[in-house]
Design a protein around this motif. Structure first.
Motif, PDB file in Angstrom:
ATOM      1  N   ARG A  65      43.537  36.651  34.091  1.00 54.13           N
ATOM      2  CA  ARG A  65      42.322  35.950  33.655  1.00 54.13           C
ATOM      3  C   ARG A  65      41.262  36.930  33.168  1.00 54.13           C
ATOM      4  O   ARG A  65      40.531  36.649  32.201  1.00 54.13           O
ATOM      5  CB  ARG A  65      41.770  35.093  34.798  1.00 54.13           C
ATOM      6  CG  ARG A  65      42.644  33.882  35.151  1.00 54.13           C
ATOM      7  CD  ARG A  65      41.899  32.910  36.051  1.00 54.13           C
ATOM      8  NE  ARG A  65      41.512  33.522  37.319  1.00 54.13           N
ATOM      9  CZ  ARG A  65      42.300  33.551  38.401  1.00 54.13           C
ATOM     10  NH1 ARG A  65      43.504  32.997  38.371  1.00 54.13           N
ATOM     11  NH2 ARG A  65      41.887  34.116  39.520  1.00 54.13           N
ATOM     12  N   GLU A  76      42.364  37.761  29.668  1.00 59.06           N
ATOM     13  CA  GLU A  76      42.311  36.604  28.760  1.00 59.06           C
ATOM     14  C   GLU A  76      40.880  36.156  28.458  1.00 59.06           C
ATOM     15  O   GLU A  76      40.559  35.812  27.314  1.00 59.06           O
ATOM     16  CB  GLU A  76      43.068  35.421  29.374  1.00 59.06           C
ATOM     17  CG  GLU A  76      44.567  35.537  29.315  1.00 59.06           C
ATOM     18  CD  GLU A  76      45.244  34.297  29.874  1.00 59.06           C
ATOM     19  OE1 GLU A  76      46.356  33.999  29.441  1.00 59.06           O
ATOM     20  OE2 GLU A  76      44.651  33.617  30.740  1.00 59.06           O
ATOM     21  N   ASP A  77      40.032  36.157  29.475  1.00 62.59           N
ATOM     22  CA  ASP A  77      38.724  35.510  29.357  1.00 62.59           C
ATOM     23  C   ASP A  77      37.615  36.416  28.825  1.00 62.59           C
ATOM     24  O   ASP A  77      36.490  35.948  28.604  1.00 62.59           O
ATOM     25  CB  ASP A  77      38.283  34.954  30.720  1.00 62.59           C
ATOM     26  CG  ASP A  77      39.191  33.855  31.224  1.00 62.59           C
ATOM     27  OD1 ASP A  77      39.996  33.334  30.417  1.00 62.59           O
ATOM     28  OD2 ASP A  77      39.123  33.535  32.432  1.00 62.59           O
ATOM     29  N   ASN A  78      37.908  37.691  28.624  1.00 61.35           N
ATOM     30  CA  ASN A  78      36.820  38.615  28.300  1.00 61.35           C
ATOM     31  C   ASN A  78      37.049  39.427  27.032  1.00 61.35           C
ATOM     32  O   ASN A  78      36.432  40.473  26.844  1.00 61.35           O
ATOM     33  CB  ASN A  78      36.586  39.552  29.490  1.00 61.35           C
ATOM     34  CG  ASN A  78      36.081  38.812  30.708  1.00 61.35           C
ATOM     35  OD1 ASN A  78      34.944  38.370  30.760  1.00 61.35           O
ATOM     36  ND2 ASN A  78      36.957  38.641  31.704  1.00 61.35           N
ATOM     37  N   GLN A  79      37.898  38.920  26.164  1.00 62.30           N
ATOM     38  CA  GLN A  79      38.177  39.627  24.921  1.00 62.30           C
ATOM     39  C   GLN A  79      36.934  39.762  24.032  1.00 62.30           C
ATOM     40  O   GLN A  79      36.816  40.732  23.281  1.00 62.30           O
ATOM     41  CB  GLN A  79      39.289  38.914  24.143  1.00 62.30           C
ATOM     42  CG  GLN A  79      40.659  38.955  24.812  1.00 62.30           C
ATOM     43  CD  GLN A  79      41.281  40.342  24.787  1.00 62.30           C
ATOM     44  OE1 GLN A  79      41.067  41.112  23.858  1.00 62.30           O
ATOM     45  NE2 GLN A  79      42.071  40.659  25.799  1.00 62.30           N
TER      46      GLN A  79
END
Length: 211
Positions: free
Chosen positions: A47, A50-53
């Protein structure tokens, strides 16, 4: 135990592709071998990536530094792996909830790369921790040429510039592109590639194999 050697073989760092790396099979293996908490930590790692690109690079540095400093306990290689020196993959480190300074640095380095930070900007650096009088490893981030790098560490958990870390004496830094002999608090000079064994090469192969 940290063993410092300047014998190094450059090998390109494999980016962790979240769609290929984090599979149901991987999570099941982690759960079977290490339990539910280990599976939770690895899913939290997924996560994080995935969540902090779309975060800024400075935000990514803090998120990654805090994540591994929170989830990993420092354990010496002899106690943890029953080996004098072992470079664990990020997955091995998270699954077993422990590692030494090399393992913290390896996990942070590859996670930053998976978050889109170019290998040109990140290196692992061997230093001497003066307060403890022993070898140590950190990750450095180079904002732009000529600037002091920022240091990601598991001893001092605040991210500060290298010139503020007077407790660390740089020795050399490296990534998949090569090896640099450190100079003062700066980046130093790149040296010619040397032939020989490097734990880095074995580490790369294990990551590529999904370990």
């Amino acid at each position: 135990m940290l063993i410092v050697s300047v014998v190094f073989i450059a090998a390109a760092s494999p980016a962790i592709n979240i769609n290929q790396y984090f599979t149901p099979t991987l999570f099941q293996e982690v759960k079977n071998n290490h339990g539910n908490r280990a599976e939770y930590r690895v899913k939290a790692w997924q996560r994080l990536i995935e969540d902090n690109q779309d975060r800024t690079e400075l935000e990514k540095l803090k998120l990654v530094n805090d994540f591994f400093n929170k989830h990993i306990e420092f354990i010496d290689d002899i106690k943890h792996w029953h080996r004098e020196d072992y470079w664990a993959t990020p997955l091995e480190t998270l699954a077993t909830e422990g590692g030494d300074c090399e393992d913290f640095s390896i996990a942070k380095y590859f996670t930053l790369n998976a978050l889109g930070i170019s290998e040109d900007k990140i290196r692992m650096m061997y230093v001497k921790a003066l307060e403890y009088n022993q070898a140590h490893m950190v990750v450095i981030y180079i904002p732009s040429p000529g600037e002091y790098p920022l240091v990601l560490d598991n001893i001092n958990r605040d991210i500060v510039t290298a010139n503020q870390r007077r407790d660390l004496k740089p020795v050399y830094s490296f990534n998949g592109q090569g090896l640099w002999v450190a100079k003062a608090q700066g980046l130093g000079n790149k040296v010619k590639q040397r032939k020989g064994f490097a734990p880095w090469v074995k580490l790369i192969k294990r990551i590529e194999q999904g370990q």
